[in-house]
Scaffold this motif. Structure first.
Motif, mmCIF file in Angstrom:
data_model
loop_
_atom_site.group_PDB
_atom_site.id
_atom_site.type_symbol
_atom_site.label_atom_id
_atom_site.label_comp_id
_atom_site.label_asym_id
_atom_site.label_seq_id
_atom_site.Cartn_x
_atom_site.Cartn_y
_atom_site.Cartn_z
ATOM 1 N N HIS A 113 0.813 -1.225 0.000
ATOM 2 C CA HIS A 113 0.000 0.000 0.000
ATOM 3 C C HIS A 113 0.843 1.270 0.000
ATOM 4 O O HIS A 113 0.342 2.353 -0.248
ATOM 5 C CB HIS A 113 -0.899 -0.001 1.243
ATOM 6 N N LYS A 114 2.136 1.192 0.332
ATOM 7 C CA LYS A 114 2.920 2.400 0.603
ATOM 8 C C LYS A 114 3.006 3.366 -0.590
ATOM 9 O O LYS A 114 3.220 4.558 -0.416
ATOM 10 C CB LYS A 114 4.319 2.015 1.078
ATOM 11 N N SER A 232 4.703 6.419 7.238
ATOM 12 C CA SER A 232 3.594 5.997 8.097
ATOM 13 C C SER A 232 3.397 7.051 9.182
ATOM 14 O O SER A 232 3.987 8.133 9.096
ATOM 15 C CB SER A 232 3.915 4.628 8.711
ATOM 16 N N GLY A 267 1.476 -1.262 12.309
ATOM 17 C CA GLY A 267 2.884 -0.993 12.596
ATOM 18 C C GLY A 267 2.973 0.454 13.044
ATOM 19 O O GLY A 267 3.051 0.775 14.229
ATOM 20 N N GLY A 268 2.903 1.366 12.071
ATOM 21 C CA GLY A 268 2.762 2.793 12.376
ATOM 22 C C GLY A 268 1.319 3.227 12.231
ATOM 23 O O GLY A 268 0.950 4.328 12.626
ATOM 24 N N SER A 270 -0.639 3.080 9.130
ATOM 25 C CA SER A 270 -1.136 3.667 7.883
ATOM 26 C C SER A 270 -2.013 2.725 7.069
ATOM 27 O O SER A 270 -3.010 3.160 6.494
ATOM 28 C CB SER A 270 0.017 4.205 7.031
ATOM 29 N N LEU A 341 6.441 -3.904 11.161
ATOM 30 C CA LEU A 341 5.656 -3.684 12.381
ATOM 31 C C LEU A 341 6.555 -3.418 13.584
ATOM 32 O O LEU A 341 6.099 -3.413 14.713
ATOM 33 C CB LEU A 341 4.755 -4.900 12.658
ATOM 34 N N ALA A 385 2.660 -10.942 2.853
ATOM 35 C CA ALA A 385 3.789 -10.424 3.626
ATOM 36 C C ALA A 385 3.574 -10.781 5.104
ATOM 37 O O ALA A 385 2.435 -10.961 5.539
ATOM 38 C CB ALA A 385 3.894 -8.908 3.460
ATOM 39 N N GLY A 417 0.087 -6.214 1.426
ATOM 40 C CA GLY A 417 1.264 -6.439 0.600
ATOM 41 C C GLY A 417 1.545 -7.918 0.416
ATOM 42 O O GLY A 417 1.131 -8.744 1.238
#
Ligand code: PLP
Length: 461
Positions: A113-114, A232, A267-268, A270, A341, A385, A417
């Motif tokens: 997604h990043k 993120s 993780g962050g 996002s 993460l 992932a 991902g």
């Protein structure tokens, strides 16, 4: 072959035209961001050395929608809209009455997604006349995404890659270099922050917090020519990711169902924000009652075991102070395989929603996570992932609970991902080398005692 549909696609004309900004709908405003030295709330000028004006405005905006520039939508067309898939084969494998859907961002050129925010950030920096970007990357997904985006808009990029990943994931480095980025292992000896860490611990494997310190330092000392990009945590990043949830809403409508629960790894924050915020919008404004479930690694449990307090975003203590769920900035997470993460903090937006009980969270160990990944890949054919495999593990718990209770629950999760660059983690799992790691309470307590002493303006009398 049956007529049962398993995939819901939207035409390119349905790529969202605006991002959704939840700051317009939060019951109380987000806590202010504080200056690292004075502890006073910071203004746009304080952020100007690091970010272009348009992104700083988005960071604090309370407008509900922000128009997506045509140039950004044009690049989104390379992979958006992404598919929504009904995981009928997984449902069958689990023998569950639950209906399971997933939104799949692994079809993007970077594999996660990043790229949704990378393209937006590269675009706004280029438009502001910035001459180069700096960033950090952990497992390499963010560095890859920003390298692709910078290549599209014509901006040089310097990446500080956490040393353990630099050594373990050379192919990620090569992708970034192929798109024209320069990549260094962090800590490096090219920054004050990196040299300070190396002097204390020459053999350190690095951390995201240290790499952030290095990238921020290079931008801050560039005299305004270079700026910094973060993949993120920040409000504007979560806002950019809402294209995911907006598309998912339209696709669930095509499927004629509405989720009872939305699951994503955190993780962050996002990818979780990206899929969940448009659903929370409906909870807040349209009387919906969708559960939101964040899944995090037991080895890095910032929501379930951290505290909601002011902390630095980096390891050295250079960034502004953000009120967030944190394990303390010096937290060096155990080397679990879900590299994405392993961050000590959590997005301000997600922390506030969690604190206000507008979402739930659960921590999952990596053995259960990889078992879930195996069940998923054998049913659906996609290697997930390690990060979203935590979401899959959460989904399987929900689906088995539905089987237990006979409930026809509708579950939507975010497969943010694919895992094609994570096969060493799968190798460790299949050869029995992968173990659970609970973060020891003594270390959490020590990190908490080390939090910056800040008067919290939201608690002031
Ligand atoms: C970066 C990344 C994450 C973790 O970051 P969030 O901001 O929590 O989404 C999770 N999964 C994948 C595939 C990532 O690339």
């Amino acid at each position: 072959m049956t007529d049962a549909i398993t995939r819901y696609d939207l035409p390119q004309t349905a790529i969202p035209r605006r991002w959704y900004n939840i700051q317009a709908d939060l019951p109380r405003p987000l806590p202010p961001v504080l200056h690292p030295a004075t502890h006073a709330p910071i203004g746009p000028d304080d952020l100007a050395p690091l970010f272009p004006g348009a992104l700083i405005q988005q960071e604090v905006s309370t407008e509900r929608y922000i128009d997506i520039p045509d140039e950004v939508r044009e690049i989104y067309k390379l992979w958006r809209p992404t598919p929504l898939i009904r995981a009928r084969r997984l449902e069958k494998a689990l023998d569950t009455p639950a209906h399971i859907y997933y939104k799949y961002e692994g079809v993007s050129p970077s594999g996660s997604h990043k790229l949704n925010t990378a393209v937006a950030q590269a675009y706004y920096n280029k438009a502001a006349g910035v001459q180069g970007l700096t960033t950090e990357t952990g497992a390499g997904q963010w560095g890859t995404a920003l390298s692709i985006a910078c290549n599209f808009v014509g901006l040089p990029l310097e990446v500080f890659m956490v040393k353990v990943s630099f050594q373990q994931k050379p192919y990620r480095r090569v992708i970034m270099q192929s798109f024209g980025s320069s990549v260094q292992a962090s800590p490096s000896d090219t920054t004050d922050a990196g040299r300070a860490v190396l002097a204390q611990d020459p053999d350190t494997t690095g951390s995201l917090g240290i790499a952030i310190s290095e990238a921020v330092e290079v931008a801050a000392k560039s005299g305004g020519t270079k700026k910094y990009a973060l993949g993120s945590v920040l409000n504007h990043v979560l806002t950019h990711q809402t294209v995911i949830g907006q598309e998912a809403l339209a696709q669930m409508e095509l499927a004629g169902e509405f989720p009872d629960v939305v699951v994503a790894c955190a993780g962050g924050g996002s990818n979780l924000g990206g899929i969940a915020l448009p659903f929370i919008h409906l909870n807040l404004t349209a009387g919906k009652n969708t559960r939101i479930l964040a899944t995090e690694p037991a080895a890095c449990p910032s929501l379930t075991r951290g505290v909601y307090a002011y902390d630095f975003g980096d390891a050295i203590g250079m960034t502004p102070l953000i009120k967030m769920h944190t394990l303390g900035r010096r937290f060096i997470p155990p080397p679990v395989h879900a590299g994405g993460l392993r961050y000590h903090g959590m997005a301000s937006i997600i922390s506030e929603l969690y604190d206000q009980r507008m979402m739930e969270a659960t921590a999952i160990g990596q053995v259960e996570t990889f078992k879930a990944a195996m069940t998923f890949l054998r049913a659906e054919g996609i290697v997930p992932a390690p990060e979203p495999s935590h979401a899959i593990a959460g989904v399987i718990r929900e689906a088995l609970a539905a089987k237990e209770s006979g409930e026809k629950k509708v579950i939507l999760f975010h497969l943010c991902g694919h895992g094609h660059f994570d096969m060493s983690a799968y190798d460790a799992f299949v050869s029995g080398q992968l173990h659970d790691y609970e973060y020891p309470q003594e270390l959490i307590d020590a990190a908490m005692a080390d939090l910056p002493q800040v008067e919290d303006p939201t608690q002031a009398s």
